[in-house]
Enzyme design. Structure first.
Site, PDB file in Angstrom:
ATOM      1  N   SER A   1       0.803  -1.215   0.000  1.00  0.00           N
ATOM      2  CA  SER A   1       0.000   0.000   0.000  1.00  0.00           C
ATOM      3  C   SER A   1       0.843   1.274   0.000  1.00  0.00           C
ATOM      4  O   SER A   1       1.624   1.502  -0.906  1.00  0.00           O
ATOM      5  CB  SER A   1      -0.959  -0.046   1.185  1.00  0.00           C
ATOM      6  OG  SER A   1      -1.897   0.983   1.080  1.00  0.00           O
ATOM      7  N   HIS A   2       0.718   2.073   1.053  1.00  0.00           N
ATOM      8  CA  HIS A   2       1.379   3.380   1.081  1.00  0.00           C
ATOM      9  C   HIS A   2       2.836   3.287   1.528  1.00  0.00           C
ATOM     10  O   HIS A   2       3.531   4.298   1.538  1.00  0.00           O
ATOM     11  CB  HIS A   2       0.619   4.305   2.032  1.00  0.00           C
ATOM     12  CG  HIS A   2       0.495   3.722   3.408  1.00  0.00           C
ATOM     13  ND1 HIS A   2      -0.343   2.669   3.677  1.00  0.00           N
ATOM     14  CD2 HIS A   2       1.137   4.004   4.555  1.00  0.00           C
ATOM     15  CE1 HIS A   2      -0.219   2.346   4.952  1.00  0.00           C
ATOM     16  NE2 HIS A   2       0.669   3.133   5.512  1.00  0.00           N
TER      17      HIS A   2
ATOM     18  N   ASP B   1      -3.025   6.190  -3.334  1.00  0.00           N
ATOM     19  CA  ASP B   1      -1.849   5.573  -2.724  1.00  0.00           C
ATOM     20  C   ASP B   1      -1.266   4.448  -3.581  1.00  0.00           C
ATOM     21  O   ASP B   1      -1.673   4.249  -4.726  1.00  0.00           O
ATOM     22  CB  ASP B   1      -2.188   5.056  -1.316  1.00  0.00           C
ATOM     23  CG  ASP B   1      -3.086   3.837  -1.355  1.00  0.00           C
ATOM     24  OD1 ASP B   1      -3.844   3.682  -2.339  1.00  0.00           O
ATOM     25  OD2 ASP B   1      -3.036   3.027  -0.412  1.00  0.00           O
TER      26      ASP B   1
ATOM     27  N   ASP C   1      -1.539   1.189  -3.806  1.00  0.00           N
ATOM     28  CA  ASP C   1      -2.401   0.177  -4.413  1.00  0.00           C
ATOM     29  C   ASP C   1      -3.764   0.728  -4.828  1.00  0.00           C
ATOM     30  O   ASP C   1      -4.674  -0.040  -5.159  1.00  0.00           O
ATOM     31  CB  ASP C   1      -2.563  -1.026  -3.475  1.00  0.00           C
ATOM     32  CG  ASP C   1      -3.178  -0.651  -2.142  1.00  0.00           C
ATOM     33  OD1 ASP C   1      -3.002   0.502  -1.695  1.00  0.00           O
ATOM     34  OD2 ASP C   1      -3.847  -1.510  -1.536  1.00  0.00           O
TER      35      ASP C   1
ATOM     36  N   ASP D   1      -6.246   2.268  -3.262  1.00  0.00           N
ATOM     37  CA  ASP D   1      -7.486   2.213  -2.480  1.00  0.00           C
ATOM     38  C   ASP D   1      -7.717   3.462  -1.622  1.00  0.00           C
ATOM     39  O   ASP D   1      -8.801   3.648  -1.090  1.00  0.00           O
ATOM     40  CB  ASP D   1      -7.574   0.925  -1.631  1.00  0.00           C
ATOM     41  CG  ASP D   1      -6.387   0.729  -0.709  1.00  0.00           C
ATOM     42  OD1 ASP D   1      -5.460   1.568  -0.714  1.00  0.00           O
ATOM     43  OD2 ASP D   1      -6.384  -0.294   0.011  1.00  0.00           O
ATOM     44  N   ARG D   2      -6.706   4.333  -1.511  1.00  0.00           N
ATOM     45  CA  ARG D   2      -6.897   5.556  -0.716  1.00  0.00           C
ATOM     46  C   ARG D   2      -7.117   6.765  -1.621  1.00  0.00           C
ATOM     47  O   ARG D   2      -6.763   6.732  -2.803  1.00  0.00           O
ATOM     48  CB  ARG D   2      -5.666   5.837   0.139  1.00  0.00           C
ATOM     49  CG  ARG D   2      -5.398   4.779   1.160  1.00  0.00           C
ATOM     50  CD  ARG D   2      -4.279   5.223   2.077  1.00  0.00           C
ATOM     51  NE  ARG D   2      -4.012   4.182   3.061  1.00  0.00           N
ATOM     52  CZ  ARG D   2      -3.422   4.376   4.214  1.00  0.00           C
ATOM     53  NH1 ARG D   2      -3.006   5.592   4.547  1.00  0.00           N
ATOM     54  NH2 ARG D   2      -3.224   3.379   5.055  1.00  0.00           N
TER      55      ARG D   2
ATOM     56  N   LYS E   1     -11.764  -0.369  -0.017  1.00  0.00           N
ATOM     57  CA  LYS E   1     -11.846   1.064  -0.211  1.00  0.00           C
ATOM     58  C   LYS E   1     -11.359   1.371  -1.621  1.00  0.00           C
ATOM     59  O   LYS E   1     -10.633   0.572  -2.218  1.00  0.00           O
ATOM     60  CB  LYS E   1     -11.071   1.814   0.867  1.00  0.00           C
ATOM     61  CG  LYS E   1      -9.617   1.441   1.041  1.00  0.00           C
ATOM     62  CD  LYS E   1      -9.087   2.122   2.300  1.00  0.00           C
ATOM     63  CE  LYS E   1      -7.584   1.945   2.457  1.00  0.00           C
ATOM     64  NZ  LYS E   1      -7.257   0.753   3.252  1.00  0.00           N
TER      65      LYS E   1
HETATM   66  C1  VG1 Z   1      -3.597   1.820   8.299  1.00  0.00           C
HETATM   67  C2  VG1 Z   1      -4.821   2.697   8.498  1.00  0.00           C
HETATM   68  C3  VG1 Z   1      -6.082   1.877   8.344  1.00  0.00           C
HETATM   69  C4  VG1 Z   1      -6.072   1.177   6.968  1.00  0.00           C
HETATM   70  C5  VG1 Z   1      -4.803   0.360   6.835  1.00  0.00           C
HETATM   71  C6  VG1 Z   1      -4.673  -0.275   5.468  1.00  0.00           C
HETATM   72  O1  VG1 Z   1      -3.578   0.811   9.288  1.00  0.00           O
HETATM   73  O2  VG1 Z   1      -4.784   3.322   9.749  1.00  0.00           O
HETATM   74  O3  VG1 Z   1      -7.197   2.704   8.479  1.00  0.00           O
HETATM   75  O4  VG1 Z   1      -7.182   0.329   6.847  1.00  0.00           O
HETATM   76  O5  VG1 Z   1      -3.659   1.206   7.026  1.00  0.00           O
HETATM   77  O6  VG1 Z   1      -4.729   0.665   4.461  1.00  0.00           O
HETATM   78  P1  VG1 Z   1      -2.675   0.897  10.622  1.00  0.00           P
HETATM   79  O7  VG1 Z   1      -2.874  -0.404  11.333  1.00  0.00           O
HETATM   80  O8  VG1 Z   1      -1.274   1.151  10.165  1.00  0.00           O
HETATM   81  O9  VG1 Z   1      -3.196   2.072  11.381  1.00  0.00           O
HETATM   82  V1  VG1 Z   1      -3.764   0.457   3.105  1.00  0.00           V
HETATM   83  O10 VG1 Z   1      -4.258   1.605   1.965  1.00  0.00           O
HETATM   84  O11 VG1 Z   1      -2.254   0.621   3.778  1.00  0.00           O
HETATM   85  O12 VG1 Z   1      -4.028  -1.105   2.638  1.00  0.00           O
HETATM   86 CO    CO Z   2      -3.713   1.189   0.168  1.00  0.00          CO
END
Ligand code: VG1
Ligand code: CO
Length: 544
Positions: free
Chosen positions: A113-114, A278, A280, A282-283, A377
């Site tokens: 992801s990010h 982001d 992947d 989804d954000r 998302k």
């Molecule tokens: C973070 C965010 C959470 C989101 C998750 C995955 O998790 O706070 O809201 O669902 O990332 O998003 P954490 O446990 O680091 O707070 V993604 O776009 O990274 O798949």
């Molecule tokens: Co993501």
């Protein structure tokens, strides 16, 4: 081509976090590491023989190599068909869409992801089930348990599949279909939004937009939809080619990491609308000219205006938000007379509510918004939703948000992240807080009276499953809250997240800087949790 059974030994650290298994690339490159986890997935999914699997990732370093391994393992494990995105590319929401559309048993999405990518960056593996959503905790726990005892995996001895050419090949008894990464997803978007109206809005008036894909997976999707289908001018999408290291940046759409976009949107002669996504896809981050939309407010605004959009014309069954997300959507739900559900952090907790028809829109404060159209998302979906609303209302982003606050009041909101903190210190901080919780209720702290203090526990209203220890929350009598959590997506040390919220009904007070409006609560949080002292950090790393 023969099936090889390879003997292996368990790795004991393959517990999926908030969103799949995330580790640094060298960890995944250890012999058998990826294979063990993939075999643990196949061993935990009942009846995958002969079924369809969806496979793709965000294009980060190691994506292609991992896909070749997974294809050969899928063939050796008897999957009937694998749909893989061209070039190994599938955004998370597109993978969710394809799983649903093609009745796959599930999908494997390769992304961290990010988190940054590259040989020294992060890599990740997520398993999504047949509803298109992240595997629920029951399943991720089963995969983890399996990974702790695994002693062999199966892989086909075969040459690599050409991932760049669309078409069908066979690997052993498995059909491998390389499909266009965008087509199914773009068709779904067109079924939900008024593309003609958005097109007119983008091409016939003075409205200008800018979409920053941050060199991550959204580029091909955004270019196909905005520049080709909706005829927005070339260059509307910037940083639109996915790179294995995301150009060295964090593909994280917030005011800190989406620097190029922020410069444009807060500069002279800024466009009317800016958005970023982001790693992947989804954000989403939504910006107006010189104006930032807090993700929690974004969910509330989309919910309040949903009936302006064709796919939601008949209204919403309910709204769901993660616990640390602000209560702005709750106010919209109350006015609409629908339920608002509060879930733990992570999209997997929305799946049952969406499947059961209890919620239509969902969101998280972490720049995640989505609906029942898929089970993830969805960044571009949120951008299109905003554009559709703006096209109907013919108003600026700022005007829409300010009108919303005037109607519902403003929930001042901010998140402070302390990244890469020593894990022992972070755990101490949380344990100290936990031990104080029972005595806090009724106390007055810095002028705020504590209404409740607990460690959030969630009982799923559909299947009754319980998830405890999901974040420490201290709620005050005026509705303000401070929430503490440790991140479940990082790969080094610990990340402490502090979430702050205060409600302001009076429109005369709606123009403050959130950091100023929340200053009392920020100080209070430090006093209660001794953040600076225990983390050794004078200030947060990232403020959103
Ligand atoms: C973070 C965010 C959470 C989101 C998750 C995955 O998790 O706070 O809201 O669902 O990332 O998003 P954490 O446990 O680091 O707070 V993604 O776009 O990274 O798949
Ligand atoms: Co993501």
């Amino acid at each position: 081509m023969t099936v090889q059974t390879v003997r292996t030994q368990p790795f004991l650290d393959q517990k999926p976090g908030t969103s799949g298994l995330r580790k640094q690339v060298p960890t995944f490159q250890q012999p058998h590491y990826l294979e063990n986890f993939i075999q643990s997935i196949f061993d935990s999914v009942e009846g995958c023989q002969g079924q369809t699997l969806v496979l793709g990732g965000d294009g980060r370093y190691y994506n292609r190599a991992a896909i070749q391994i997974i294809l050969k393992m899928a063939a050796a494990n008897g999957l009937g068909r694998v749909l893989v995105g061209q070039g190994g590319i599938l955004s998370t929401p597109a993978a969710s869409c394809i799983i649903r559309k093609h009745q796959a048993i599930g999908g494997i999405i390769l992304s961290a992801s990010h988190n940054p990518g590259g040989p020294d960056g992060d890599f990740g593996v997520k398993y999504n089930t047949g509803n298109g959503g992240p595997a629920p905790e029951k399943m991720t726990n089963a995969i983890f348990e399996r990974s702790k005892v695994i002693d062999q995996y199966k892989i086909l001895d075969a040459s690599d599949v050409n991932l760049d050419r669309i078409g069908t090949t066979t690997l052993g008894g498995t059909r491998v279909e390389v499909i266009d990464s965008v087509t199914d997803y773009a068709a779904l978007m067109e079924s939900l939004f008024d593309f003609d109206q958005i097109q007119q809005f983008l091409t016939r008036g003075k409205f200008r937009m800018c979409m920053d894909a941050l060199h991550a997976v959204t580029g091909p999707y955004a270019t196909a939809i905005f520049e080709r289908r909706l005829n927005a001018p070339a260059g509307t999408v910037q940083n639109g080619v996915p790179l294995e290291d995301f150009g060295g940046g964090h593909p994280d759409p917030n005011l800190v990491y989406a620097k190029d976009l922020v410069k444009v949107m807060f500069g002279d002669n800024a466009p009317d609308f800016g958005a970023a996504s982001d790693g992947d896809g989804d954000r989403n981050m939504i910006l107006g000219r010189n104006f930032f939309v807090t993700p929690s407010d974004s969910l509330a605004v989309l919910a309040a205006n949903a009936t302006l959009v064709p796919g939601y014309r008949n209204g919403l069954a309910g709204i769901a938000r993660s616990m640390p997300t602000s209560q702005a959507p709750d106010r919209v739900a109350a006015k609409l007379g629908i339920d608002c559900y509060e879930t733990p952090t992570g999209w997997k907790f929305f799946g049952n509510l969406l499947d059961a028809g209890k919620a239509t829109l969902c969101g998280e404060e972490s720049f995640g918004t989505g609906s029942n159209h898929v089970r993830e998302k969805d960044g571009l979906w949120a951008v299109l939703f905003w554009l559709n609303i703006l096209a109907v209302k013919q108003q600026s982003v700022e005007d829409v948000v300010k009108a919303h606050w005037a109607t519902y009041g403003r929930n001042y909101y901010s998140r402070h992240d302390y990244e890469g903190v020593d894990a022992d210190r972070a755990n101490t901080l949380m344990e100290n807080l936990r031990s104080r919780l029972s005595g806090l209720q009724g106390q007055t702290l810095g002028g705020y009276t504590v209404a409740y203090a607990d460690d959030f526990s969630y009982t799923d209203p559909v299947d009754g499953s319980i998830s405890s220890k999901q974040g420490i929350r201290i709620g005050f009598e005026d509705g303000s809250r401070i929430v503490f959590r440790l991140s479940g997506t990082g790969t080094q040390g610990a990340t402490l997240r502090l979430y702050l919220e205060r409600y302001e009904a009076n429109p005369a007070n709606h123009d403050q800087d959130p950091q100023v409006a929340l200053a009392d609560l920020i100080q209070l949080a430090d006093e209660v949790a001794q953040i600076r002292e225990l983390t050794g950090r004078p200030a947060p790393t990232v403020i959103t």
